[in-house]
Design an enzyme around this catalytic site. Structure first.
Site, short mmCIF file in Angstrom:
data_model
loop_
_atom_site.label_atom_id
_atom_site.label_comp_id
_atom_site.label_asym_id
_atom_site.label_seq_id
_atom_site.Cartn_x
_atom_site.Cartn_y
_atom_site.Cartn_z
N CYS A 105 0.83 -1.21 0.00
CA CYS A 105 0.00 0.00 0.00
C CYS A 105 0.87 1.26 0.00
CB CYS A 105 -0.97 -0.05 1.18
SG CYS A 105 -2.32 1.14 1.03
N HIS A 222 -3.53 -5.53 1.21
CA HIS A 222 -2.85 -5.72 2.49
C HIS A 222 -2.81 -7.21 2.87
CE1 HIS A 222 -2.44 -1.55 3.98
NE2 HIS A 222 -3.46 -1.32 3.18
N GLU A 224 -1.13 -8.62 5.14
CA GLU A 224 -1.06 -8.79 6.60
C GLU A 224 -2.45 -8.75 7.25
OE1 GLU A 224 -0.52 -6.04 5.05
OE2 GLU A 224 -1.15 -4.31 6.25
#
Lengths: 286, 110
Positions: A105, A222, A224
């Site tokens: 990002c 993302h 994560e």
């Protein structure tokens, strides 16, 4: 969400034999996904440490992660000021030495501004911040960051950004396509890349690109945030675990990895005209 | 040795022609909705005003052009133009001084 001491529930089922992989998560003033990245990598069983933006020692790391957020407030342009921080000078050297660099990002935006990846980001075509799950098609499954994916596999991972509308000039774009540097593309659930499945107007539906050496990748989604079934998806693990496996593979066979160049055999190694990225000195054309 | 003088320099940063400008498109739509149907195109750029010390007009402009190349504009999708280089007015008079179209100082206060 519980913040239990010690290993989180289910942690033992996460990791891979690559537990020795060493990750660094860069912390800029304004980073806000650094703790999420740290958490996900730690729960995957890897060694992780934070890297402060004033630090420039990355010697002990296999992979540097630039997390999401608003580095230096995103003033002027996202990533424009972060690019000049001491850590980014070090990340440039790290990348040129073949180290793995993953920009997520805002981290992707920083890599673009730093010239470590080709192209640039525009505001989303709808001029809105978009925060939702998207589907992504794996366009190149032989990069260090996608080696655990199948070619064409559809991943479900969330995005959260205002400037994810990827842009590159026509020459750069065709070079990216030809060399397999477009790693992920926005798609629908069946893997079809359509105008409707493109959330932000990104050229060619591009969601992730790599440098010519494939050791640097940036992606807008993302991973994560997609590492726990309870949070909606575990597909993000494939990205992080791929990087860890690649790191360990390279450590076992450092010469091979250094000489290998692009893992995709079709993409001829060696000097390519693809502007910017990887081999260019800092400050040279983006 | 020339003495460093203070200059006011204005740089404009624009998205390159051919690069879609979502903000310009949105503003164009809004203007047309207001009845300005003759509006064909709108592009929204940035204006950066600097005050800097340099030993002459050319040096001032040269420095700002370098700043644009290195930081103020992203050459992948933006062009820049140095729109004005002029001796800076006294610092006590800073702000709109020297800019004919600038807002009147201390005018409307709320």
């Amino acid at each position: 969400m519980s913040r239990a001491e010690g290993p989180a529930p289910g942690r033992e089922g996460w990791g891979t034999p690559s537990a020795a992989a060493r990750f660094g998560v860069v912390v800029f003033p304004g980073s806000n996904c650094d703790a999420d990245c740290f958490w996900a990598l730690e729960h995957l069983g890897y060694r992780v440490r934070y890297v402060w933006h004033q630090d420039s020692d990355l010697e002990d790391l296999d992979c540097v992660v630039l997390p999401g957020g608003f580095a230096y407030g995103d003033h002027l342009r996202a990533g424009a000021i972060a690019r000049f921080s001491p850590v980014m000078q070090a990340v440039g050297r790290f990348a040129r030495d073949g180290g793995l660099v993953l920009g997520i990002c805002n981290g992707f935006q920083v890599l673009l501004e730093a010239g470590l990846l080709p192209g640039a980001m525009l505001a989303n075509s709808g001029l809105r911040f978009i925060c939702r799950y998207v589907f992504l098609r794996v366009e190149n499954a032989s990069t260090p960051f996608t080696r655990l994916c199948r070619p064409g596999q559809v991943l479900r991972i969330p995005i959260a950004h205002y400037q994810g509308n990827y842009y590159a000039g026509p020459a750069t774009l065709s070079e990216l396509e030809r060399r397999g540097q477009v790693v992920l593309r926005y798609c629908d659930e069946e893997g079809r890349v359509t105008p409707e499945s493109n959330p932000n107007g990104s050229l060619g539906g591009i969601a992730a690109v790599a440098n010519p050496g494939f050791n640097v990748m940036g992606l807008m989604p993302h991973p994560e945030r997609a590492c726990l079934a309870e949070l909606g998806s575990t597909d993000g693990r494939l990205i992080l675990m791929s990087a860890a496996e690649e790191a360990v593979r390279r450590r076992r066979a450092p010469q091979a990895a250094a000489a290998a160049g692009p893992p995709d055999a079709s993409a001829g190694a060696g000097a390519g005209p693809a502007g910017a990225a990887g081999t260019a000195p800092p400050g040279a054309g983006r | 040795m020339p003495v460093a003088e203070e200059w006011r320099v204005v740089a404009e940063v624009w998205l390159r022609r051919g690069v879609l400008d979502p903000q310009g498109q949105a503003v164009r739509g809004a203007l047309r909705a207001l009845g300005y149907e003759g509006v064909r195109d709108v592009r929204v750029g940035k204006l950066v005003e600097l005050r800097l010390c340099a030993p002459g007009r050319d040096a001032a402009e040269g420095q700002v052009r370098a700043m644009c190349s290195r930081l103020l504009a992203n050459p992948v999708l933006e062009d820049f133009r140095v729109a004005a280089v002029e001796p800076a007015e006294d610092a006590s008079d800073a702000g709109s001084a020297g800019s004919p179209a600038g807002p009147s100082a201390g005018g409307e206060a709320g």
